[in-house]
Design a protein around this motif. Structure first.
Motif, PDB file in Angstrom:
ATOM      1  N   LEU A   1      45.670  79.547 116.968  1.00 50.14           N
ATOM      2  CA  LEU A   1      47.109  79.385 117.178  1.00 50.14           C
ATOM      3  C   LEU A   1      47.662  78.614 115.990  1.00 50.14           C
ATOM      4  O   LEU A   1      47.243  77.490 115.713  1.00 50.14           O
ATOM      5  N   LEU A   2      48.616  79.246 115.302  1.00 49.27           N
ATOM      6  CA  LEU A   2      49.213  78.634 114.128  1.00 49.27           C
ATOM      7  C   LEU A   2      50.640  78.202 114.453  1.00 49.27           C
ATOM      8  O   LEU A   2      51.398  78.938 115.085  1.00 49.27           O
ATOM      9  N   ASP A   3      50.998  77.007 114.017  1.00 48.97           N
ATOM     10  CA  ASP A   3      52.354  76.495 114.237  1.00 48.97           C
ATOM     11  C   ASP A   3      52.765  75.671 113.022  1.00 48.97           C
ATOM     12  O   ASP A   3      52.057  74.726 112.638  1.00 48.97           O
TER      13      ASP A   3
ATOM     14  N   GLN B   1      45.191  75.198 117.476  1.00 52.37           N
ATOM     15  CA  GLN B   1      44.073  75.434 118.388  1.00 52.37           C
ATOM     16  C   GLN B   1      43.245  76.584 117.848  1.00 52.37           C
ATOM     17  O   GLN B   1      43.771  77.537 117.281  1.00 52.37           O
ATOM     18  N   GLY B   2      41.939  76.498 118.009  1.00 54.98           N
ATOM     19  CA  GLY B   2      41.061  77.571 117.584  1.00 54.98           C
ATOM     20  C   GLY B   2      39.788  77.576 118.397  1.00 54.98           C
ATOM     21  O   GLY B   2      39.309  76.519 118.814  1.00 54.98           O
ATOM     22  N   GLY B   3      39.265  78.775 118.658  1.00 51.68           N
ATOM     23  CA  GLY B   3      38.032  78.854 119.423  1.00 51.68           C
ATOM     24  C   GLY B   3      37.855  80.191 120.102  1.00 51.68           C
ATOM     25  O   GLY B   3      38.593  81.147 119.835  1.00 51.68           O
ATOM     26  N   PRO B   4      36.866  80.305 120.995  1.00 46.43           N
ATOM     27  CA  PRO B   4      36.621  81.547 121.723  1.00 46.43           C
ATOM     28  C   PRO B   4      37.808  81.943 122.584  1.00 46.43           C
ATOM     29  O   PRO B   4      38.611  81.102 122.992  1.00 46.43           O
ATOM     30  N   LYS B   5      37.894  83.235 122.873  1.00 46.35           N
ATOM     31  CA  LYS B   5      39.014  83.752 123.655  1.00 46.35           C
ATOM     32  C   LYS B   5      39.165  83.048 124.997  1.00 46.35           C
ATOM     33  O   LYS B   5      40.285  82.781 125.447  1.00 46.35           O
TER      34      LYS B   5
ATOM     35  N   ARG C   1      49.588  80.305 129.241  1.00 44.95           N
ATOM     36  CA  ARG C   1      50.991  80.049 129.612  1.00 44.95           C
ATOM     37  C   ARG C   1      51.619  78.999 128.711  1.00 44.95           C
ATOM     38  O   ARG C   1      52.765  79.138 128.266  1.00 44.95           O
ATOM     39  N   GLU C   2      50.864  77.958 128.428  1.00 44.27           N
ATOM     40  CA  GLU C   2      51.388  76.895 127.567  1.00 44.27           C
ATOM     41  C   GLU C   2      51.551  77.401 126.134  1.00 44.27           C
ATOM     42  O   GLU C   2      52.525  77.058 125.455  1.00 44.27           O
ATOM     43  N   ILE C   3      50.624  78.254 125.687  1.00 47.77           N
ATOM     44  CA  ILE C   3      50.709  78.810 124.331  1.00 47.77           C
ATOM     45  C   ILE C   3      51.942  79.669 124.187  1.00 47.77           C
ATOM     46  O   ILE C   3      52.678  79.580 123.196  1.00 47.77           O
ATOM     47  N   ILE C   4      52.212  80.525 125.169  1.00 46.72           N
ATOM     48  CA  ILE C   4      53.405  81.378 125.133  1.00 46.72           C
ATOM     49  C   ILE C   4      54.657  80.515 125.153  1.00 46.72           C
ATOM     50  O   ILE C   4      55.631  80.781 124.427  1.00 46.72           O
TER      51      ILE C   4
END
Length: 241
Positions: A210-212, A218-222, A230-233
């Motif tokens: 996740l790039l911002d 955040q980075g890692g396995p799916k 939900r928080e990412i969206i």
């Protein structure tokens, strides 16, 4: 096993204005890695920096154990890295087959290999085989994206980087494009994909970032992203506003 890694990359288009700030990520061999984030987060800039269109102001990029900082795009192509731009990378006045043959430019004199690769591409994309003599200008957006993928994998790249494959396409076509990318991955091509379509990227990716605002949040396995989706969206939508 890591195929490509970026370590503390800082890069931008204008002197002293950074789009990427200390970005580190890893692309694992044989996997699909997705980079998500709002428009303007720096996702496409990552791909352009890897492919030599931009040179980082600091940090290192390694591909299969070799540092590739300063390499030109054609050199990276020869090493096995392909890059499908967000814009259609096809030539409208050429036929479908001629467009595909451009993807075989680096081994164009090996007629047997060219024929073998064409046959493999047509097996993956039967509709392109049926319309091989048509000019690309007559293709819809979905078929043009399909042709762009086909042209890039003609050279059988080790790593295929794709920028926003779903942009401007109907949901049904988007699903078809992603299904094709899964098929390409299963045939041995490692994929790094950038997309604003968070749910589709999540659906096909093995690992995600996740790039911002030019930084990895955040980075890692799916599975780690599935728990926080939900928080990412929510964060992504707030960033668009």
């Amino acid at each position: 096993m890591s195929m490509l890694s970026m370590e503390n990359i800082t890069a931008g288009y204008v002197e002293e204005i950074d789009v990427l700030s200390n970005v580190s990520l890893e692309v694992r061999e044989g996997a699909i890695t997705g980079i998500i984030g709002a428009n303007g987060a720096g996702k496409s800039t990552i791909l352009k920096t890897i492919f030599g269109f931009l040179h980082p102001r600091q940090g290192t990029i390694n591909f299969q154990g070799q540092e590739i900082h300063g390499f030109l795009p054609y050199q990276l192509k020869q090493m096995g890295i392909s890059y499908m731009l967000q814009e259609y990378s096809t030539f409208p006045q050429l036929s479908i087959e001629d467009n595909l043959l451009l993807g075989a430019w680096t081994f164009r004199n090996d007629k047997k290999l060219v024929a073998e690769r064409l046959a493999e591409i047509y097996e993956i994309f039967p509709v392109l085989s049926e319309r091989r003599a048509e000019k690309a200008t007559y293709l819809s957006g979905g078929y043009l994206r399909m042709l762009s993928v086909g042209k890039e994998i003609m050279s059988k790249p080790r790593l295929l980087m794709i920028d926003e494959p779903s942009v401007g396409l109907a949901p049904k076509i988007v699903t078809e494009i992603y299904e094709l990318l899964i098929q390409v991955s299963r045939q041995g091509t490692t994929i790094l994909i950038v997309d604003q379509n968070i749910m589709k990227a999540l659906e096909v990716s093995d690992y995600m970032y996740l790039l911002d605002m030019g930084q990895v949040k955040q980075g890692g396995p799916k599975k780690d992203f599935e728990e926080d989706i939900r928080e990412i969206i929510k964060v992504s939508l707030m960033a668009k506003d």
